[in-house]
Design a protein around this motif. Structure first.
Motif, mmCIF file in Angstrom:
data_model
loop_
_atom_site.group_PDB
_atom_site.id
_atom_site.type_symbol
_atom_site.label_atom_id
_atom_site.label_comp_id
_atom_site.label_asym_id
_atom_site.label_seq_id
_atom_site.Cartn_x
_atom_site.Cartn_y
_atom_site.Cartn_z
ATOM 1 N N GLN A 264 67.647 79.802 -19.332
ATOM 2 C CA GLN A 264 67.598 81.016 -20.152
ATOM 3 C C GLN A 264 67.627 82.239 -19.250
ATOM 4 O OE1 GLN A 264 63.560 80.087 -21.694
ATOM 5 N NE2 GLN A 264 64.567 80.015 -23.684
ATOM 6 N N ARG B 269 67.038 76.904 -31.184
ATOM 7 C CA ARG B 269 65.920 77.842 -31.172
ATOM 8 C C ARG B 269 64.931 77.555 -32.289
ATOM 9 N NH1 ARG B 269 65.666 81.010 -26.668
ATOM 10 N NH2 ARG B 269 64.259 82.261 -27.945
ATOM 11 N N ASN C 16 72.515 81.435 -31.655
ATOM 12 C CA ASN C 16 73.315 81.208 -30.463
ATOM 13 C C ASN C 16 74.776 81.125 -30.898
ATOM 14 O OD1 ASN C 16 74.587 80.201 -28.151
ATOM 15 N ND2 ASN C 16 72.695 79.229 -27.473
ATOM 16 N N ARG D 37 73.187 84.938 -27.128
ATOM 17 C CA ARG D 37 71.976 85.063 -27.918
ATOM 18 C C ARG D 37 72.009 86.303 -28.779
ATOM 19 N NH1 ARG D 37 67.036 84.018 -23.881
ATOM 20 N NH2 ARG D 37 65.821 85.188 -25.383
#
Ligand code: WTA
Length: 654
Positions: free
Chosen positions: A420, A522, A528, A533
């Motif tokens: 991430q 998520r 996504n 994102r």
């Protein structure tokens, strides 16, 4: 079958070839396990050893980890170094004439730059920035096209200790204004425009528009790289062409030695509330992870030609273009254009032309290229490839197999890297010469990364079941804070649910009986879309900011190319539109969102209702909206719904 269901039924295992294992930097399961054990036995000593072996320190560190003020962890914090020195100067004696970047422009023009040339380019750029009065700790926003100059801009900031914040060139003026304002940037580095797919896209005019919106008073300078040569307005006092700025600058520049914890960059990313978060990264810990993962995950060798197709506007482009490849002294490809222009064979053509050995891209790109020409790779000699990677979203097994067979010739391991913006680099990924692959699984955590899947109370779930992905110990490359909002950092990533002890990734995951991790998407209101994102709240805020809109709710719907598509449910201030009118308004609102956030956030579909499905206490029932968006029968109990008749309206597509 949805991706989640299909991966849970996936049990094929692909072993790396003996040939690959033999030459791998981490060769075989035993080598992987030895590193994990080293970390288990003495966590700090493990990271300290790696930091000493891999980084060049101006002032060596004594203290490894400072946990005195959790979750604000510090690593190597009495040491000093410079990231740009670690990426460039370290190669000047050993391989000055090695090509650092092979740049291919949208129109196919190729430019090569060696380490020595890049070093001088960065030094001149850094001296130019210094001449404008930019100091260590100042924030500099970079809004540039994929180019050698964009990489040089990031490196130049690092060289003088300025903290860069790159904003993806596809973001709107409004998004840019938010980020400039939040970061309090003193300068913006941009270009007149960029070329993508044969089209010219303006950049400098967007910065001007952002600044004109107000709230950007901190900006004193704008440096403009001439890319397209289009006619743009320059403001005398504030704006300077990059070529003029660097013209008479010395081509050497002493790096500013900064503390290990000095913020190397801030990168904004979407969260579950409306406002994007400025993820702040350190210098030493971040760079260490970039280097380690180049060696571990990408099995880096001096002879490699590395190509990461991400844009420098995303974290992938930070770690695996601007920092990692340079720090290990790789030759890398940087590409300005898009995979489909002039034809959807562009990636394969470039791999063939430049002899790319390690190729790293997003599942969404793979899926769209399969659609546009599953046989196209066969027209090219891709035998230079030895390793493939994916990032940004789960890869469905069908796409994995195609990538493995058609692109990799069944010869190349695939590293499905889970990480991430906040983690700085890969955390869960196959080590290509050690860990057998399962299509759709990011497999095992890297040595020293203490991942687990837990339930709501923080208890580890048994192998074979799902839960919440957490990381139980701090690691050097982790996010340090949210710029200007330490409370939000704490609340978001170290929630009270787990007594503030674990890093909460925001992803659901399950672990199979072999201990392999499978990412399930998520668990918060983050979508996504094509590996990007997007916060649902961000899009909702954009929609309700339009005069026509009274209320909006945004959900994701599985999409076979993008992974997820944005679906918006909208209530207008006036009557619910139908027919042609609804089409027109939907278009207006899509364009509005594109203008407000950026084209990537435009809803795929907008549906109108007189209201949204709400509980009696007024809470929007998103679960129902997700089911409606997917076209599923509503089987849930709707007895708590204030207004069940609304569901039928919302089933109607525009
Ligand atoms: C998702 C991109 C499954 C995940 C580097 C994560 C993935 C979010 C994978 C971070 C993967 C990233 N498999 N899901 N290999 N890699 N994700 O910050 O939901 O843009 O939380 O960083 O992408 O996105 P970000």
């Amino acid at each position: 079958m949805s991706n989640i269901e299909s991966v849970l039924h996936e049990n094929r295992v692909f072993e790396p070839s003996a040939e690959f294992v033999k030459q791998a930097n981490i060769s075989g399961m035993s080598a992987y396990k030895a590193l994990c054990e080293e970390a288990d036995q003495d966590y700090e000593a493990f990271w300290a050893r790696l930091a000493r072996d891999n980084l060049l320190w101006h002032k060596p560190f004594d203290k490894t980890l400072d946990e005195s003020n959790p979750p604000f962890f510090k690593w190597f914090h009495d040491g000093e170094l410079n990231a740009s020195y670690n990426c460039l100067d370290r190669h000047l004696n050993t391989q000055p004439n090695k090509v650092a970047i092979i740049f291919e422009a949208d129109d196919g023009t190729v430019t090569r730059i060696t380490y020595k040339q890049l070093y001088h380019r960065v030094c001149q750029f850094a001296n130019g920035l210094k001449s404008l009065g930019i100091k260590p700790g100042d924030r500099v926003v970079i809004y540039m096209p994929m180019s050698i100059e964009a990489v040089a801009a990031m490196q130049a900031c690092a060289r003088i200790g300025a903290t860069h914040s790159v904003v993806f060139g596809g973001f709107s003026a409004k998004s840019l204004q938010d980020r400039i304002g939040d970061a309090g940037a003193v300068a913006v580095l941009t270009a007149d425009g960029q070329m993508r797919g044969g089209k010219e896209i303006p950049l400098k005019p967007v910065v001007d528009e952002a600044i004109a919106m107000g709230g950007c008073d901190s900006v004193k300078h704008m440096v403009v790289y001439k890319r397209t040569g289009s006619n743009i307005k320059m403001q005398d006092e504030r704006d300077v062409w990059l070529s003029d700025l660097v013209q008479n600058q010395l081509d050497v520049c002493e790096p500013v030695w900064v503390n290990a914890e000095h913020p190397l960059f801030i990168l904004y990313t979407s969260g579950s509330t409306g406002k994007p978060k400025g993820v702040q990264h350190s210098t030493a810990g971040y760079l260490l992870h970039a280097i380690l993962t180049m060696k571990w995950t990408f099995d880096f060798k001096g002879s490699d030609v590395f190509w990461c197709t991400a844009d420098v506007g995303w974290v992938t482009g930070h770690t695996y273009i601007a920092y990692g490849p340079l720090a290990v002294g790789a030759t890398q490809v940087v590409f300005e254009g898009v995979p489909t222009y002039p034809k959807p064979d562009r990636f394969w053509k470039l791999i063939n032309e430049f002899g790319v050995t390690v190729f790293y891209t997003a599942p969404t790109a793979i899926r769209s290229l399969i659609k546009l020409g599953a046989d196209l790779p066969k027209n090219y000699d891709l035998s230079s490839l030895r390793l493939l990677g994916t990032v940004g979203e789960p890869i469905n097994p069908e796409a994995w197999i195609w990538y493995y067979e058609t692109v990799g010739g069944k010869r190349c391991p695939i590293v499905d890297t889970w990480w991430q913006t906040e983690t700085g680099g890969h955390l869960i990924t196959p080590l290509p010469g050690a860990i057998p692959m399962k299509p759709g699984s990011c497999t095992m955590p890297l040595p020293g990364i203490m991942c687990d899947v837990v339930d709501e109370t923080g208890e580890s779930v048994e192998k074979g079941s799902g839960g919440i992905l957490v990381i139980k110990k701090p690691w050097p490359a982790m996010i340090r804070t949210i710029w200007g909002d330490p409370e939000r950092f704490k609340k978001t990533y170290y929630p009270e649910d787990f007594q503030g002890k674990y890093y909460l990734a925001g992803d659901g995951a399950s672990r199979d009986l072999d201990g392999y991790f499978w990412i399930m998407g998520r668990i918060d209101d983050v979508l996504n879309v094509s590996g990007h994102r997007l916060g649902t709240m961000e899009i909702e805020s954009a929609l309700v900011a339009h005069d026509l809109v009274a209320e909006a709710a945004v959900v994701g719907r599985p999409h076979d190319v993008k992974g997820e598509a944005v679906i918006a449910f909208v209530v207008l201030k006036g009557d619910r539109p139908t027919g042609e009118e609804s089409k027109e308004i939907a278009k207006t609102l899509r364009d509005w969102v594109g203008k407000d956030i950026g084209a990537i956030a435009k809803p795929e579909e907008i549906r109108f209702g007189d209201n949204l499905p709400k509980t009696r206490s007024g809470k929007i029932m998103r679960r129902l909206l997700r089911a409606i968006a997917k076209g599923e029968e509503i089987t849930q109990d709707v007895s708590t719904l204030e207004n069940p008749q609304i569901l039928d309206q919302l089933k109607e597509t525009v």
